[in-house]
Design a protein around this motif. Structure first.
Motif, PDB file in Angstrom:
ATOM      1  N   ASP A  22       0.892  -1.333  -0.066  1.00 15.88           N
ATOM      2  CA  ASP A  22       0.051  -0.117   0.014  1.00 15.88           C
ATOM      3  C   ASP A  22       0.726   1.231   0.044  1.00 15.88           C
ATOM      4  O   ASP A  22       0.339   2.440  -0.341  1.00 15.88           O
ATOM      5  CB  ASP A  22      -0.981  -0.011   1.089  1.00 15.88           C
ATOM      6  CG  ASP A  22      -2.206  -0.733   0.959  1.00 15.88           C
ATOM      7  OD1 ASP A  22      -2.382  -1.201  -0.149  1.00 15.88           O
ATOM      8  OD2 ASP A  22      -3.047  -0.960   1.822  1.00 15.88           O
ATOM      9  N   LEU A  37      -2.712  -1.382  -8.353  1.00 16.76           N
ATOM     10  CA  LEU A  37      -3.656  -2.329  -7.361  1.00 16.76           C
ATOM     11  C   LEU A  37      -3.054  -2.317  -6.123  1.00 16.76           C
ATOM     12  O   LEU A  37      -1.787  -1.725  -5.921  1.00 16.76           O
ATOM     13  CB  LEU A  37      -3.034  -3.661  -7.696  1.00 16.76           C
ATOM     14  CG  LEU A  37      -3.519  -4.507  -9.032  1.00 16.76           C
ATOM     15  CD1 LEU A  37      -3.363  -5.978  -8.949  1.00 16.76           C
ATOM     16  CD2 LEU A  37      -5.146  -4.465  -8.780  1.00 16.76           C
ATOM     17  N   THR A  38      -3.977  -2.103  -5.091  1.00 11.82           N
ATOM     18  CA  THR A  38      -3.626  -2.016  -3.706  1.00 11.82           C
ATOM     19  C   THR A  38      -3.644  -3.429  -3.142  1.00 11.82           C
ATOM     20  O   THR A  38      -3.827  -4.244  -3.793  1.00 11.82           O
ATOM     21  CB  THR A  38      -4.544  -1.130  -2.907  1.00 11.82           C
ATOM     22  OG1 THR A  38      -6.060  -1.885  -2.989  1.00 11.82           O
ATOM     23  CG2 THR A  38      -4.824   0.209  -3.419  1.00 11.82           C
ATOM     24  N   ALA A  40      -5.456  -4.674  -0.791  1.00  9.60           N
ATOM     25  CA  ALA A  40      -6.844  -5.439  -0.767  1.00  9.60           C
ATOM     26  C   ALA A  40      -7.405  -5.585  -2.189  1.00  9.60           C
ATOM     27  O   ALA A  40      -8.352  -6.416  -2.362  1.00  9.60           O
ATOM     28  CB  ALA A  40      -7.549  -3.930  -0.084  1.00  9.60           C
ATOM     29  N   THR A  41      -7.186  -4.827  -3.224  1.00 13.72           N
ATOM     30  CA  THR A  41      -7.689  -5.274  -4.737  1.00 13.72           C
ATOM     31  C   THR A  41      -6.956  -6.042  -5.377  1.00 13.72           C
ATOM     32  O   THR A  41      -7.178  -6.708  -6.484  1.00 13.72           O
ATOM     33  CB  THR A  41      -7.849  -3.917  -5.317  1.00 13.72           C
ATOM     34  OG1 THR A  41      -6.508  -3.158  -5.441  1.00 13.72           O
ATOM     35  CG2 THR A  41      -8.829  -2.972  -4.606  1.00 13.72           C
ATOM     36  N   HIS A  43      -6.084  -9.326  -4.917  1.00 13.14           N
ATOM     37  CA  HIS A  43      -6.418 -10.709  -4.652  1.00 13.14           C
ATOM     38  C   HIS A  43      -7.122 -11.154  -6.162  1.00 13.14           C
ATOM     39  O   HIS A  43      -6.705 -12.269  -6.853  1.00 13.14           O
ATOM     40  CB  HIS A  43      -7.586 -10.983  -3.819  1.00 13.14           C
ATOM     41  CG  HIS A  43      -8.056 -12.518  -3.630  1.00 13.14           C
ATOM     42  ND1 HIS A  43      -9.167 -12.843  -4.135  1.00 13.14           N
ATOM     43  CD2 HIS A  43      -7.343 -13.480  -3.069  1.00 13.14           C
ATOM     44  CE1 HIS A  43      -9.229 -14.178  -4.064  1.00 13.14           C
ATOM     45  NE2 HIS A  43      -8.262 -14.460  -3.355  1.00 13.14           N
ATOM     46  N   ASP A  44      -8.074 -10.565  -6.777  1.00  9.96           N
ATOM     47  CA  ASP A  44      -8.525 -11.122  -7.808  1.00  9.96           C
ATOM     48  C   ASP A  44      -7.521 -11.181  -9.103  1.00  9.96           C
ATOM     49  O   ASP A  44      -7.679 -11.990  -9.776  1.00  9.96           O
ATOM     50  CB  ASP A  44      -9.858 -10.002  -8.318  1.00  9.96           C
ATOM     51  CG  ASP A  44     -10.904 -10.336  -7.322  1.00  9.96           C
ATOM     52  OD1 ASP A  44     -10.851 -11.410  -6.498  1.00  9.96           O
ATOM     53  OD2 ASP A  44     -11.897  -9.448  -7.155  1.00  9.96           O
ATOM     54  N   VAL A 125     -10.447  -2.738   3.660  1.00 13.61           N
ATOM     55  CA  VAL A 125     -11.535  -3.017   2.865  1.00 13.61           C
ATOM     56  C   VAL A 125     -12.794  -2.018   3.201  1.00 13.61           C
ATOM     57  O   VAL A 125     -13.614  -1.643   2.226  1.00 13.61           O
ATOM     58  CB  VAL A 125     -11.827  -4.548   3.043  1.00 13.61           C
ATOM     59  CG1 VAL A 125     -13.454  -4.790   2.641  1.00 13.61           C
ATOM     60  CG2 VAL A 125     -11.061  -5.423   2.781  1.00 13.61           C
ATOM     61  N   ASP A 128     -11.445   1.633   1.923  1.00 15.51           N
ATOM     62  CA  ASP A 128     -11.106   1.740   0.626  1.00 15.51           C
ATOM     63  C   ASP A 128      -9.663   2.677   0.420  1.00 15.51           C
ATOM     64  O   ASP A 128      -9.754   3.617  -0.567  1.00 15.51           O
ATOM     65  CB  ASP A 128     -11.935   1.913  -0.675  1.00 15.51           C
ATOM     66  CG  ASP A 128     -11.554   1.448  -1.998  1.00 15.51           C
ATOM     67  OD1 ASP A 128     -10.827   0.713  -2.241  1.00 15.51           O
ATOM     68  OD2 ASP A 128     -11.713   2.160  -3.026  1.00 15.51           O
TER      69      ASP A 128
END
Length: 134
Positions: A22, A37-38, A40-41, A43-44, A125, A128
């Protein structure tokens, strides 16, 4: 004790890694699809690219190898929980009470890291936002 030590060590690393991502730290080269990307984001995107599957495989391999030491400990080898023989040079020349104090500090810091990692995930999360998550 073995399981607790494993979990606290993982959480200390996880908190550090989550916050480092981060704050903008990256292992280069970063695929273009991962730009921006952070933690938290990520993963996908990493699941879609197969990176998390590869990490899962390596962690599984490490778990299988570490089971050798745990199995020996359970059979009475005298191995201390969490002792894989790494970093012992930091304990050389210290008294028994100093070594016990260092071991207690590791557990206490690790327990705090478990709570901190839970808080970091929740803050990242829910709001954000990146580090410092306020």
């Amino acid at each position: 004790r073995e399981a607790e030590l494993k979990h606290v060590r993982i959480c200390m690393l996880a908190w550090t890694g989550f916050v480092a991502v981060d704050m903008g730290m990256r292992v280069t080269p970063v695929p273009e699809s991962w730009q921006g990307l952070t933690a938290a984001t990520a993963h996908d995107a990493t699941v879609a690219s197969g990176a998390l599957g590869q990490i899962f495989g390596w962690i599984g391999l490490l778990e299988m190898v570490s089971w050798i030491g745990v199995s020996q400990m359970l059979q009475g080898s005298g191995r201390a929980p969490g002792d894989f023989g790494w970093g012992l040079q930091y304990l050389e020349g210290k008294s028994d009470s100093e070594v016990e104090k260092i071991k207690l500090q590791e557990i206490k810091h690790g327990r705090l890291a478990m709570l901190a990692f839970s808080g970091v995930i929740t803050q990242a999360v829910l709001y954000d936002k990146g580090f410092p998550y306020v």
